[in-house]
Design an enzyme around this catalytic site. Sequence first.
Site, PDB file in Angstrom:
ATOM      1  N   HIS A   1      -8.468   0.650  -3.754  1.00 34.10           N
ATOM      2  CA  HIS A   1      -9.369   0.441  -2.614  1.00 34.10           C
ATOM      3  C   HIS A   1      -9.986   1.786  -2.260  1.00 34.10           C
ATOM      4  CE1 HIS A   1      -9.545  -0.635   1.982  1.00 34.10           C
ATOM      5  NE2 HIS A   1     -10.743  -0.559   1.444  1.00 34.10           N
TER       6      HIS A   1
ATOM      7  N   ASP B   1      -6.409  -6.770   4.406  1.00 31.28           N
ATOM      8  CA  ASP B   1      -5.838  -5.418   4.440  1.00 31.28           C
ATOM      9  C   ASP B   1      -5.809  -4.884   5.867  1.00 31.28           C
ATOM     10  OD1 ASP B   1      -5.046  -2.846   3.899  1.00 31.28           O
ATOM     11  OD2 ASP B   1      -6.758  -2.355   2.605  1.00 31.28           O
TER      12      ASP B   1
ATOM     13  N   ASP C   1      -4.936   3.415  -1.720  1.00 29.44           N
ATOM     14  CA  ASP C   1      -5.987   3.687  -0.728  1.00 29.44           C
ATOM     15  C   ASP C   1      -6.521   5.103  -0.895  1.00 29.44           C
ATOM     16  OD1 ASP C   1      -6.134   1.288   0.937  1.00 29.44           O
ATOM     17  OD2 ASP C   1      -4.052   1.745   1.449  1.00 29.44           O
TER      18      ASP C   1
ATOM     19  N   SER D   1       0.832  -1.210   0.000  1.00 29.25           N
ATOM     20  CA  SER D   1       0.000   0.000   0.000  1.00 29.25           C
ATOM     21  C   SER D   1       0.862   1.253   0.000  1.00 29.25           C
ATOM     22  CB  SER D   1      -0.907   0.014   1.233  1.00 29.25           C
ATOM     23  OG  SER D   1      -1.482   1.302   1.358  1.00 29.25           O
TER      24      SER D   1
ATOM     25  N   MET E   1      -9.216   7.843   0.304  1.00 35.67           N
ATOM     26  CA  MET E   1     -10.067   8.148   1.473  1.00 35.67           C
ATOM     27  C   MET E   1     -10.669   9.538   1.318  1.00 35.67           C
ATOM     28  SD  MET E   1      -7.524   6.929   4.481  1.00 35.67           S
ATOM     29  CE  MET E   1      -6.698   5.323   4.406  1.00 35.67           C
TER      30      MET E   1
ATOM     31  N   MET F   1     -12.159   4.000  -0.102  1.00 41.33           N
ATOM     32  CA  MET F   1     -12.822   4.172   1.200  1.00 41.33           C
ATOM     33  C   MET F   1     -13.567   5.490   1.148  1.00 41.33           C
ATOM     34  SD  MET F   1      -9.668   2.736   3.392  1.00 41.33           S
ATOM     35  CE  MET F   1      -8.596   2.961   1.978  1.00 41.33           C
TER      36      MET F   1
ATOM     37  N   MET G   1     -11.209  -6.199   5.662  1.00 44.83           N
ATOM     38  CA  MET G   1     -10.415  -5.260   6.454  1.00 44.83           C
ATOM     39  C   MET G   1     -10.067  -5.915   7.787  1.00 44.83           C
ATOM     40  SD  MET G   1      -9.880  -2.639   4.636  1.00 44.83           S
ATOM     41  CE  MET G   1      -8.882  -1.917   5.936  1.00 44.83           C
TER      42      MET G   1
ATOM     43  N   HIS H   1      -1.199  -1.292  -4.233  1.00 40.55           N
ATOM     44  CA  HIS H   1      -2.466  -1.011  -3.553  1.00 40.55           C
ATOM     45  C   HIS H   1      -2.604   0.494  -3.320  1.00 40.55           C
ATOM     46  CE1 HIS H   1      -5.822  -2.361  -0.964  1.00 40.55           C
ATOM     47  NE2 HIS H   1      -5.490  -1.369  -0.153  1.00 40.55           N
TER      48      HIS H   1
HETATM   49  C1  DX5 Z   1      -6.228   1.208   5.845  1.00 46.14           C
HETATM   50  C2  DX5 Z   1      -5.836   0.941   4.421  1.00 46.14           C
HETATM   51  C3  DX5 Z   1      -4.734  -0.035   4.305  1.00 46.14           C
HETATM   52  C4  DX5 Z   1      -3.492   0.393   4.975  1.00 46.14           C
HETATM   53  C5  DX5 Z   1      -2.785  -0.834   5.451  1.00 46.14           C
HETATM   54  O1  DX5 Z   1      -7.292   2.065   5.891  1.00 46.14           O
HETATM   55  O2  DX5 Z   1      -6.905   0.423   3.680  1.00 46.14           O
HETATM   56  O3  DX5 Z   1      -4.477  -0.434   2.978  1.00 46.14           O
HETATM   57  O4  DX5 Z   1      -2.640   1.152   4.178  1.00 46.14           O
HETATM   58  O5  DX5 Z   1      -1.761  -0.388   6.213  1.00 46.14           O
HETATM   59  P1  DX5 Z   1      -0.881  -1.280   7.170  1.00 46.14           P
HETATM   60  O6  DX5 Z   1      -0.322  -2.407   6.393  1.00 46.14           O
HETATM   61  O7  DX5 Z   1       0.122  -0.255   7.593  1.00 46.14           O
HETATM   62  O8  DX5 Z   1      -1.766  -1.724   8.299  1.00 46.14           O
HETATM   63 ZN    ZN Z   2      -6.449  -0.611   1.594  1.00 46.51          ZN
END
Ligand code: DX5
Ligand code: ZN
Length: 215
Positions: free
Chosen positions: A65, A174, A34, A7, A36, A67, A136, A32
């Site tokens: 991904h 994840d 993310d 990620s 948000m 969110m 998750m 990956h």
């Molecule tokens: C969390 C994200 C993850 C995150 C994982 O909201 O969706 O993808 O980056 O991070 P680690 O591996 O640091 O827990």
């Molecule tokens: Zn993620």
Amino acid sequence: MIQVSPSVLSADFANLGRDIEMLNRSEADYIHIDVMDGVFVPNISFGFPVMKAISKIAAKPLDVHLMITDPARYVNEVKDCGSEIMTVHIEACTHLHRVVQQIKQAGMKAGVSLNPATPVSLLADIITDIDLVLLMSVNPGFGGQKFITNTIKKLRETRALIEATGSSALIEIDGGVNLATGAQLAEAGADILVAGNFVFSADNPEDTIASLRRL
Ligand code: DX5
Ligand code: ZN
């Protein structure tokens, strides 16, 4: 062999090009991404201009991904960023079946993500339509959180649902993945491990990715 999707949330954003080149050289299977929105989750990460910049230099498929609330609004934008997988949260979609069809019609693989408190049973009537389940294993919003162990039970339930229905969906996990939690996940049937903090805080991120792949 287990697949690894590092990620970039934990990358050094001031040196993002350098970190993507590192992932290109590594054994990572995906990158990956993310996204948000500060509404569905308490944090804001980055959006489409940054994703586009990543896609220009990424040599690995993008595993996106989202969110964000109502992700159906952005199917075309995600496609335009060259994404291979578009994953939406079941908690963020009123019409999940429609969104999944839109993602597939756009030529991407459709993923559905479940928060830690969302039961696997909610996938029963969508599992044969989707390409990926993203469980998750932390509450989404931040990297570097502690792995929630109930995820192992949910992973086994998801594997059983896939086998019972003949679905070809892959299972991705994840949050809080490291060599210890990764080994438990590999044993319980995970296909893809996301790792942010564990990879990017390592002295040698490329070796760390290789070790996760060999679990
Ligand atoms: C969390 C994200 C993850 C995150 C994982 O909201 O969706 O993808 O980056 O991070 P680690 O591996 O640091 O827990
Ligand atoms: Zn993620």
